[in-house]
Design a protein around this motif. Structure first.
Motif, PDB file in Angstrom:
ATOM      1  N   GLY A 231       0.759  -1.243   0.000  1.00  0.00           N
ATOM      2  CA  GLY A 231       0.000   0.000   0.000  1.00  0.00           C
ATOM      3  C   GLY A 231       0.791   1.297   0.000  1.00  0.00           C
ATOM      4  O   GLY A 231       0.252   2.345   0.349  1.00  0.00           O
ATOM      5  N   ALA A 232       2.057   1.265  -0.399  1.00  0.00           N
ATOM      6  CA  ALA A 232       2.780   2.543  -0.507  1.00  0.00           C
ATOM      7  C   ALA A 232       2.119   3.373  -1.604  1.00  0.00           C
ATOM      8  O   ALA A 232       1.617   2.820  -2.590  1.00  0.00           O
ATOM      9  CB  ALA A 232       4.238   2.293  -0.851  1.00  0.00           C
ATOM     10  N   SER A 233       2.125   4.688  -1.451  1.00  0.00           N
ATOM     11  CA  SER A 233       1.493   5.512  -2.492  1.00  0.00           C
ATOM     12  C   SER A 233       2.056   6.921  -2.499  1.00  0.00           C
ATOM     13  O   SER A 233       2.643   7.393  -1.512  1.00  0.00           O
ATOM     14  CB  SER A 233      -0.024   5.567  -2.301  1.00  0.00           C
ATOM     15  OG  SER A 233      -0.356   6.355  -1.174  1.00  0.00           O
ATOM     16  N   PHE A 234       1.880   7.581  -3.629  1.00  0.00           N
ATOM     17  CA  PHE A 234       2.167   9.008  -3.779  1.00  0.00           C
ATOM     18  C   PHE A 234       0.901   9.687  -4.275  1.00  0.00           C
ATOM     19  O   PHE A 234       0.217   9.158  -5.156  1.00  0.00           O
ATOM     20  CB  PHE A 234       3.274   9.258  -4.816  1.00  0.00           C
ATOM     21  CG  PHE A 234       4.642   8.834  -4.394  1.00  0.00           C
ATOM     22  CD1 PHE A 234       5.239   7.705  -4.939  1.00  0.00           C
ATOM     23  CD2 PHE A 234       5.354   9.560  -3.454  1.00  0.00           C
ATOM     24  CE1 PHE A 234       6.522   7.314  -4.559  1.00  0.00           C
ATOM     25  CE2 PHE A 234       6.632   9.179  -3.064  1.00  0.00           C
ATOM     26  CZ  PHE A 234       7.208   8.051  -3.621  1.00  0.00           C
ATOM     27  N   THR A 235       0.611  10.869  -3.717  1.00  0.00           N
ATOM     28  CA  THR A 235      -0.508  11.675  -4.202  1.00  0.00           C
ATOM     29  C   THR A 235       0.037  13.023  -4.644  1.00  0.00           C
ATOM     30  O   THR A 235       0.750  13.687  -3.888  1.00  0.00           O
ATOM     31  CB  THR A 235      -1.566  11.884  -3.102  1.00  0.00           C
ATOM     32  OG1 THR A 235      -2.038  10.610  -2.671  1.00  0.00           O
ATOM     33  CG2 THR A 235      -2.729  12.706  -3.618  1.00  0.00           C
TER      34      THR A 235
END
Lengths: 195, 197
Positions: free
Chosen positions: B187-191
């Protein structure tokens, strides 16, 4: 102030308020959110698992003599391929064993070296992955045509890399007037390292 | 005749509201007038906002320091606002995957990155640098403008109007050393939040 005038003021204020809200929303609406998300990222512990495909291998027989030629089976374990006794009676007689080297580990492997060991008390000449010991030639090839194993790609890919190899024993010398002493314990050692 | 106090309050209120409408209108008009100056046509120019990912399928590219370890990085489906990377296996230090994305601005309004939010994988502690590079244990996640992974996306970066598409690389690397136990990061993420300039 009359009630009618008050109502007009209320309407004006309401309309102006709505205009402000509308303009603000319009002005503030210029925005985009972009998102990048990863699923499961797995890191598995590295494993090293390079070796022969185990089994019993029947030789492919070559040559023209019908008698006096015997090709024993090869018994193959992960680390060793052992050929039973073989008898070659005429020039051109050969026994060829089809083996497979597998990489089931998670690390790619490189063929670092092929080291021949001469049959006891016999002197040999070596070239690539072959050695000629008197009338007998022992060699490792990459195909049934006889191309030297050292000409094959040396890297065995991780997980599912395989390399078919052929172990060939061949009578390449001259006809003998009497039987020669048996040659025993000739061998090749293949060394694989991490790529 | 002395004016009714309530009437005065109404007048002041209306005056303030009219002033606010005028100011917002001027701001909007200046936006349009800027566009009119740059427009080659005489007819009124309508501002358009069109910022997002260029949709499509993107094939992952393997980044590996050792021959023979090039596992498939799979492919990903890109929509206008979301990119979801599926499950990956990274087993060797130095191995990684790169995905060449495209961020577009085909609108008439320039945009800039107002905020980059990096979200850590569940249950993991990460070090974050400039919001677009995140190191969590043995894995490094980053967003860059170059394939080499050096030029990071940063807050304030502009995306000019009608620039077309801009390449952006999403990179994940096994940057640590060999591990003793299997590990999973989820679930790593960038927004990225783009607002108008």
């Amino acid at each position: 102030m009359t009630k009618g005038r008050i109502n007009v003021y209320y309407v004006i204020i309401t309309v102006l308020s709505l205009a402000i809200v509308g303009l603000s929303v319009g002005y503030a609406a210029l925005s985009t959110t972009l998102k990048v998300t990863f699923g499961n990222v797995t890191q598995a512990v590295n494993t090293w698992n390079v070796g022969f495909k185990p089994g019993s291998v029947t030789a492919e027989v070559g040559g023209t003599s019908d008698t006096g030629r015997v090709c024993g089976n090869a018994t193959v374990t992960t680390n060793t391929a052992t050929v039973d006794a073989a008898t070659l009676s005429k020039p051109g007689d050969s026994c060829t064993y089809a083996l497979t080297i597998e990489n089931k580990g998670s690390i790619a492997a490189n063929l670092a070296s092929i080291t021949p060991t001469y049959p006891g008390e016999t002197s040999c000449t070596t070239s690539g992955a072959s050695m000629v010991c008197g009338n007998i030639t022992y060699k490792l090839t990459t195909d049934s045509s006889g191309n030297d194993l050292l000409t094959a790609p040396k890297t065995l890919a991780a997980t599912s890399g395989t390399l078919p190899i052929y172990l060939v024993v061949e009578y390449t010398g001259e006809d003998l007037s009497e039987s020669a002493s048996p040659q025993t314990n000739a061998s090749f050692t293949l060394t694989y390292n991490q790529a | 005749m002395q004016r009714d106090r309530k009437t005065e309050v109404y007048y002041v209120t209306i005056g303030i509201l009219v002033f606010a409408v005028l100011m917002l209108g001027v701001a909007y008009a200046s936006l349009n007038s800027t566009l009119k100056k740059s427009s080659a046509f005489a007819h009124p120019f309508v501002a358009t906002w069109d910022v997002g990912f260029e949709p499509g399928k993107v094939l992952g590219k393997s980044l590996s320091y050792s021959a023979g370890n090039n596992k498939s990085c799979g492919s990903i489906d890109v929509t206008e606002n979301i990119v979801s990377i599926g499950n990956l296996g990274l087993n060797t230090p130095g191995y990684g995957c790169s995905y060449a994305l495209k961020i577009r601005n085909r609108g008439s309004v320039s945009a800039k990155i107002d905020e980059i939010i990096s979200s850590q994988p569940s249950g993991k502690t990460c070090s974050v640098k400039e919001d677009s590079i995140m190191t969590c244990g043995n894995l490094t996640y980053k967003l860059t403008y170059d394939y080499g992974g050096k030029k990071l996306l940063t807050t304030g970066d502009r995306l000019d109007a009608q620039i077309g598409v801009l390449p952006v690389y999403l990179i994940i690397m096994y940057s640590g050393s060999d591990i003793e136990n299997n590990d999973i990061q989820v679930g790593a993420s960038f927004t990225l939040i783009y607002n108008q300039v």
